[in-house]
Design a protein around this motif. Structure first.
Motif, PDB file in Angstrom:
ATOM      1  N   ARG A 183     -13.481   8.949  -6.724  1.00 54.24           N
ATOM      2  CA  ARG A 183     -12.282   8.817  -7.558  1.00 54.24           C
ATOM      3  C   ARG A 183     -12.441   7.882  -8.769  1.00 54.24           C
ATOM      4  NH1 ARG A 183      -6.946   8.781  -3.776  1.00 54.24           N
ATOM      5  NH2 ARG A 183      -6.216  10.029  -5.522  1.00 54.24           N
ATOM      6  N   PRO A 184     -13.454   8.103  -9.590  1.00 55.38           N
ATOM      7  CA  PRO A 184     -13.671   7.206 -10.742  1.00 55.38           C
ATOM      8  C   PRO A 184     -12.511   7.250 -11.736  1.00 55.38           C
ATOM      9  CG  PRO A 184     -15.048   9.162 -10.941  1.00 55.38           C
ATOM     10  CD  PRO A 184     -14.451   9.201  -9.557  1.00 55.38           C
TER      11      PRO A 184
ATOM     12  N   GLY B 171     -16.083  10.251   6.079  1.00 54.98           N
ATOM     13  CA  GLY B 171     -16.539  11.643   6.190  1.00 54.98           C
ATOM     14  C   GLY B 171     -16.415  12.383   4.860  1.00 54.98           C
ATOM     15  N   ILE B 172     -15.293  12.158   4.175  1.00 52.37           N
ATOM     16  CA  ILE B 172     -15.090  12.785   2.860  1.00 52.37           C
ATOM     17  C   ILE B 172     -16.030  12.154   1.833  1.00 52.37           C
ATOM     18  CG2 ILE B 172     -13.459  13.016   0.949  1.00 52.37           C
ATOM     19  CD1 ILE B 172     -11.215  13.290   3.034  1.00 52.37           C
TER      20      ILE B 172
ATOM     21  N   ASP C  61     -13.705  18.037   1.355  1.00 50.96           N
ATOM     22  CA  ASP C  61     -12.900  17.116   0.551  1.00 50.96           C
ATOM     23  C   ASP C  61     -11.719  17.898  -0.016  1.00 50.96           C
ATOM     24  OD1 ASP C  61     -11.882  15.375  -1.360  1.00 50.96           O
ATOM     25  OD2 ASP C  61     -13.624  15.520  -2.687  1.00 50.96           O
ATOM     26  N   PRO C  62     -10.620  18.028   0.775  1.00 50.69           N
ATOM     27  CA  PRO C  62      -9.510  18.874   0.324  1.00 50.69           C
ATOM     28  C   PRO C  62      -8.796  18.308  -0.904  1.00 50.69           C
ATOM     29  CG  PRO C  62      -8.900  17.676   2.324  1.00 50.69           C
ATOM     30  CD  PRO C  62     -10.348  17.392   2.080  1.00 50.69           C
TER      31      PRO C  62
ATOM     32  N   VAL D 174     -16.867  12.884  -6.777  1.00 54.34           N
ATOM     33  CA  VAL D 174     -17.431  13.391  -8.038  1.00 54.34           C
ATOM     34  C   VAL D 174     -18.950  13.303  -7.961  1.00 54.34           C
ATOM     35  CG1 VAL D 174     -17.579  12.967 -10.530  1.00 54.34           C
ATOM     36  CG2 VAL D 174     -15.377  12.719  -9.350  1.00 54.34           C
ATOM     37  N   LYS D 175     -19.559  14.463  -8.114  1.00 54.97           N
ATOM     38  CA  LYS D 175     -21.019  14.542  -8.012  1.00 54.97           C
ATOM     39  C   LYS D 175     -21.656  14.151  -9.354  1.00 54.97           C
ATOM     40  CE  LYS D 175     -24.716  17.669  -6.935  1.00 54.97           C
ATOM     41  NZ  LYS D 175     -25.204  18.833  -6.266  1.00 54.97           N
ATOM     42  N   ILE D 176     -22.668  13.313  -9.288  1.00 54.66           N
ATOM     43  CA  ILE D 176     -23.323  12.859 -10.514  1.00 54.66           C
ATOM     44  C   ILE D 176     -24.686  13.512 -10.678  1.00 54.66           C
ATOM     45  CG2 ILE D 176     -24.381  10.833 -11.596  1.00 54.66           C
ATOM     46  CD1 ILE D 176     -21.919   9.295 -10.714  1.00 54.66           C
TER      47      ILE D 176
END
Ligand SMILES: *Cc1c(COP(=O)(O)O)cnc(C)c1O
Length: 346
Positions: A77-78, A329-330, A337-338, A343-345
């Motif tokens: 959550r950036p 877990g999320i 991750d509902p 956020v994938k970097i």
């Protein structure tokens, strides 16, 4: 192909700064932010009269990046850190760093330091420290006209020395945040003045201080660096709120509340009187923040106060443990991750 990792003893890192390859730097001048980018320089040279040295215009954020089981590097959550930092900036009469640019800067600096991101399963993370300082000269009391936004990263082990073990808190004679003061923003000035009471807590054998509201010293606020949560005897989550807006809006806490609602755990957000805590009305208590997610509180001791949380063994009580496991877990991408939080970097 994932980049080869640095040769560090990942399992035994402490919570300590070590410069990595790159920092992100962006300067503000003549009313605008420059382009900004990565730098290999890890020191800052400023005028002795820079605003940061005279009137403490400094704000910061704290986040972490970590490696998932499939080798991806992610952050949590950036966008919320970007927004909170902009809120902090406005309160300190500093120019908000554009929120999209913040997220992009985090991506750049983490990707650039990929080799420093601890491997999956090591228990360590890459701590990300965005901050902003007043770099322009000031003499009369006032805001600077030049600023630097910067992010450094550093690999760290667990935040509390006790690791995942349950912690002990005490209630200090000192206050953390004035009513309608700056307790709700991440400004360095809030933390400089907490060092003395923190030192005293440590000398007394406590991990942290639990601060009460400074207007009435009746309500529970938070510790020096984490929010707190309680679980009542019916298994519902009780979240302290402040009538004087002096609790820092923790992203971890807000995420746990959303998760609890998602899992069907009752959530009550309300002022929590310290005498309810002393009376033993709660079954569990936890310290909440990015670094440790949840540190279970085993005990709160102060003059005439000795509270234990019966459901909270070394591993914590069932409700907070369930929430912690669900959030982790999320965060680690072990579970779906509902919410779209991760956020994938790379
Ligand atoms: C940073 C901080 C927290 C935790 O916030 P997160 O966004 O969850 O990391 C809580 N309280 C204080 C005083 C803080 O500085």
């Amino acid at each position: 192909m994932a980049k080869e990792k640095k040769n560090l003893d990942w399992g035994n890192l402490s919570f300590k700064y070590q410069p990595c390859d790159y920092s992100y730097v962006c300067n503000y001048k003549d009313g605008t932010w420059e382009e900004g980018g990565l730098s290999t320089e890890h020191t800052i040279t400023l005028s002795e009269d820079a605003g940061i040295y005279q009137y403490c215009q400094e704000i910061f954020e704290g986040m972490k990046a970590y490696t998932t089981e499939d080798g991806s590097i992610v952050v949590f959550r950036p966008d919320l850190n970007a927004k909170r930092m902009a809120d902090s900036a406005r309160r300190m009469v500093m120019p908000p760093f554009p929120e999209d640019k913040f997220v992009d800067a985090v991506k750049q600096v983490v990707a650039g330091n990929e080799a420093w991101v601890p491997p999956f399963g090591s228990g360590a993370t890459l701590y990300i420290r965005p901050f902003m300082i007043a770099t322009g000269e000031v003499l009369g009391l006032g805001a600077s006209d030049q600023y630097q936004f910067r992010i450094f990263v550093t690999p760290v082990g667990p935040y509390f020395k006790a690791g995942a073990k349950a912690v002990k808190l005490t209630v200090p004679a000192y206050d953390r945040a004035a009513p309608m003061g700056t307790g709700n923003i991440k400004a360095g000035l809030n933390y400089g003045m907490s060092l003395y009471p923190t030192l005293q807590a440590h000398e007394g054998g406590y991990s942290e201080n639990l601060y009460l509201d400074s207007r009435s010293r009746t309500y529970v606020e938070e510790t020096g660096g984490t929010n707190v949560l309680f679980v009542d005897k019916k298994g519902g989550l009780v979240v302290p709120v402040s009538a004087t807006d002096s609790i820092l809006p923790s992203i971890t806490r807000r995420s746990l509340v959303e998760l609890a609602q998602h899992l069907g755990i009752p959530v009550e957000e309300r002022p929590v009187r310290f005498d309810e805590v002393v009376a033993g009305d709660f079954a569990e208590c936890g310290c909440i923040g990015t670094a440790a997610v949840i540190s279970h509180v085993a005990k709160i001791e102060a003059e005439g106060v000795d509270v234990t949380f019966p459901d909270c063994g070394e591993e914590g009580g069932p409700v907070l443990r369930r929430l912690r496991d669900a959030l982790v877990g999320i965060q680690t991408c072990k579970d779906p991750d509902p919410f779209g939080w991760v956020v994938k970097i790379v």
